[in-house]
Design an enzyme around this catalytic site. Structure first.
Site, mmCIF file in Angstrom:
data_model
loop_
_atom_site.group_PDB
_atom_site.id
_atom_site.type_symbol
_atom_site.label_atom_id
_atom_site.label_comp_id
_atom_site.label_asym_id
_atom_site.label_seq_id
_atom_site.Cartn_x
_atom_site.Cartn_y
_atom_site.Cartn_z
ATOM 1 N N ASP A 131 33.390 38.985 17.380
ATOM 2 C CA ASP A 131 32.670 40.237 17.682
ATOM 3 C C ASP A 131 31.141 40.090 17.770
ATOM 4 O OD1 ASP A 131 35.164 41.333 17.531
ATOM 5 O OD2 ASP A 131 34.819 42.480 15.697
ATOM 6 N N LYS A 217 31.042 50.258 47.194
ATOM 7 C CA LYS A 217 32.073 49.244 46.929
ATOM 8 C C LYS A 217 33.447 49.889 46.926
ATOM 9 C CE LYS A 217 29.057 46.673 43.871
ATOM 10 N NZ LYS A 217 28.844 46.111 42.553
ATOM 11 N N ARG A 252 43.929 51.023 37.496
ATOM 12 C CA ARG A 252 44.803 50.188 36.671
ATOM 13 C C ARG A 252 44.080 49.812 35.377
ATOM 14 N NH1 ARG A 252 47.672 51.579 40.130
ATOM 15 N NH2 ARG A 252 49.337 50.443 41.206
#
Ligand code: F6P
Length: 328
Positions: A131, A217, A252
């Protein structure tokens, strides 16, 4: 301080690539100085349960390249209690351990601090967590490897995102810290990162959509830190919102999960772990106690464990700007 003849070493909390390189460095540096090394298995829980054996130099042969931790690890609930820590200290005395080297993240080093405040045992902490959320060190052992793993995964996901004109929300680890998300987003050329540090009144999703990325995009990748302890956030949450608020987008989700924790450590992590492990023994020789050994501007530093675990390690504003500007 009492003369040191024997040290104990343990790994605790989440495993991180490079922990073995650190165990190797601590073991060999201690033996080089004529000290004995007692290896404690399964972290704090193993200290309570007396899972302790002596290590020789060859115990750590052929380990520098291996992920995970040969000492095994655990998250011990019993060690959080005073009785648990008393049992642990009894085993420290039983094995004539004069000092402890603890490799782990926030929780593990907080445990070390607690033990050292109740009992007379010098403790040296080594920052071991993917982390990178310990104050006082530029990097923690395992962070660089995890970052590279995420980058490789996102490079692959990018192929599908591009081919299908999709938005992918990729969830990465880092419960309370966005270092993995922010820097993997920069490294993989992602369009945005949604991080815990950004959880202010600004809606990070609205901000990303508002930047009009979809105008320039067809596909985008957003890296999201895993959900908070209260269950908010995470990639599924943001993907659901986009599906509801922008039904025209094909969305997704990929959750990378524990894929990020394993694997062969990078050269950077092996060298970092070797330097910090060696330095932990030097620190004990100098009479240091209850410090974490870290690295800053490529130099070894000692940070009081109390600071390393409590003080905030902010994400540099510059990194937020770099990602925002380069993702137009
Ligand atoms: O602290 C390291 C870490 O990988 C965090 O990023 C993550 O939230 C947590 O550990 C997961 O822990 P566990 O493997 O116990 O589920």
């Amino acid at each position: 301080m009492k003369e040191i003849k024997t040290i104990g070493i343990l790994t605790s909390g989440g495993d991180a690539p490079g922990m073995n390189a650190a165990i190797r460095a601590v073991t060999r540096s201690a033996i080089y100085n004529g000290w004995r090394v007692m290896a404690i298995y399964r972290g704090w829980q193993g200290l309570i349960d007396d899972e302790i054996v002596e290590f020789t130099s060859s115990s750590v042969s052929n380990t520098i390249q291996r992920g995970g931790t040969i000492l095994k690890t655990a998250r011990s609930k019993e060690f959080l209690t005073q009785e648990g820590r008393e049992k642990a200290f009894a085993n420290i005395r039983k094995h004539h351990i004069d000092a402890l080297v603890v490799i782990g993240g926030n929780g593990s080093l907080s445990g070390a601090q607690e033990l050292a405040s109740e009992h007379d045992i010098p403790v040296i902490g080594l920052p071991g967590t993917i982390d990178n959320d310990l104050y006082g060190t530029d990097s923690t052992i395992g962070y660089d490897t995890a970052l590279n793993t995420i980058m490789d995964c996102v490079d692959k996901i990018r192929d599908t995102a591009n081919s299908h004109d999709r938005i992918f929300f990729v969830e990465v680890m880092g419960r309370d810290a966005g270092f993995l998300a922010q820097n993997s987003a920069i490294a993989a050329g992602a369009e945005a990162a949604i991080i815990p540090e950004g959880q202010t009144d600004v809606d990070q999703l609205a901000e990303f959509i508002g930047r009009g990325v979809r105008k320039s995009k067809n596909s985008s990748i957003v890296i999201v830190s895993e959900s908070q302890k209260d269950g908010t956030g995470g990639a599924l949450y943001y993907a659901d919102r986009v599906r509801k608020e922008y039904p025209q987008y094909d969305v997704r989700v990929t959750i990378l999960g524990h894929l990020q924790r394993g694997g062969t450590p990078t050269a950077y992590d092996r060298i970092l772990a070797s330097r910090l492990g060696y330095a932990s023994i030097e620190a004990l020789k100098e009479g240091q106690r209850n410090v974490m050994v870290g690295i800053r501007n490529d130099e070894i530093v000692y940070v009081p464990i109390s600071r390393a675990v409590k003080w905030d390690k902010p994400i540099a504003r510059e990194l937020l700007d770099v990602l925002a500007v380069l993702s137009i």
